[in-house]
Design a protein around this motif. Structure first.
Motif, mmCIF file in Angstrom:
data_model
loop_
_atom_site.group_PDB
_atom_site.id
_atom_site.type_symbol
_atom_site.label_atom_id
_atom_site.label_comp_id
_atom_site.label_asym_id
_atom_site.label_seq_id
_atom_site.Cartn_x
_atom_site.Cartn_y
_atom_site.Cartn_z
ATOM 1 N N LEU A 29 12.361 -25.167 70.588
ATOM 2 C CA LEU A 29 13.476 -25.856 71.219
ATOM 3 C C LEU A 29 14.407 -26.430 70.157
ATOM 4 O O LEU A 29 13.963 -26.817 69.079
ATOM 5 N N THR A 30 15.689 -26.476 70.486
ATOM 6 C CA THR A 30 16.652 -27.149 69.623
ATOM 7 C C THR A 30 16.427 -28.655 69.737
ATOM 8 O O THR A 30 15.695 -29.116 70.629
ATOM 9 N N GLU A 31 17.068 -29.409 68.871
ATOM 10 C CA GLU A 31 16.955 -30.862 68.953
ATOM 11 C C GLU A 31 17.420 -31.361 70.315
ATOM 12 O O GLU A 31 16.798 -32.237 70.915
ATOM 13 N N GLU A 32 18.521 -30.805 70.811
ATOM 14 C CA GLU A 32 19.052 -31.233 72.112
ATOM 15 C C GLU A 32 18.075 -30.901 73.239
ATOM 16 O O GLU A 32 17.827 -31.726 74.126
ATOM 17 N N ALA A 33 17.523 -29.689 73.230
ATOM 18 C CA ALA A 33 16.567 -29.305 74.273
ATOM 19 C C ALA A 33 15.280 -30.122 74.157
ATOM 20 O O ALA A 33 14.693 -30.507 75.174
ATOM 21 N N LEU A 89 18.794 -37.716 71.255
ATOM 22 C CA LEU A 89 18.340 -38.724 72.212
ATOM 23 C C LEU A 89 19.432 -39.753 72.481
ATOM 24 O O LEU A 89 19.612 -40.200 73.607
ATOM 25 N N GLU A 90 20.168 -40.110 71.429
ATOM 26 C CA GLU A 90 21.227 -41.109 71.565
ATOM 27 C C GLU A 90 22.412 -40.589 72.381
ATOM 28 O O GLU A 90 23.141 -41.370 72.980
ATOM 29 N N SER A 91 22.592 -39.285 72.408
ATOM 30 C CA SER A 91 23.772 -38.727 73.074
ATOM 31 C C SER A 91 23.592 -38.545 74.578
ATOM 32 O O SER A 91 24.516 -38.124 75.253
#
Length: 114
Positions: A29-33, A89-91
């Motif tokens: 997984l990407t950081e966003e996923a 996580l912050e976004s």
């Protein structure tokens, strides 16, 4: 009850979060996923327990916003996966990921029916 004595902002809890994020990243997984999947798992499985803990230190720890707490704790360098995924996580937040969580749940249930 043990859940009342739990502190979701303890060093042990951060190590669990980091290990979960590492597993998600290792799965490709990407950081966003990974961030969205982490929030989904947290919200669906542990959210009510973690947000309702009433241990002695839990109330004081909640006075600090969770993002500020995560930033401060990852600065020590012992939580590499959490540090890597922290910007993602912050976004976002758990509320925005409700549709994502629901799709994961329904997608997982469909194969289980057959």
């Amino acid at each position: 009850m043990a859940a009342q004595d739990a502190n979701p902002r303890s060093a042990g809890a951060l190590r669990v979060i980091d290990a979960l994020l590492r597993a998600l990243l290792d799965a490709g997984l990407t950081e966003e996923a990974a961030a969205r999947s982490y929030r989904s798992l947290l919200g669906m499985l542990l959210g009510s327990v973690l947000t309702r803990t009433t241990g002695t230190g839990a109330k004081a720890a909640r006075a600090e916003p969770v993002v500020a707490y995560f930033r401060r704790m990852v600065a020590a360098g012992e939580l590499p996966s959490l540090q890597r995924v922290l910007p993602a996580l912050e976004s976002g937040d758990c509320v925005q990921d409700f549709e994502y969580q629901l799709e994961l749940l329904i997608g997982g249930l469909a194969p289980a029916r057959g």
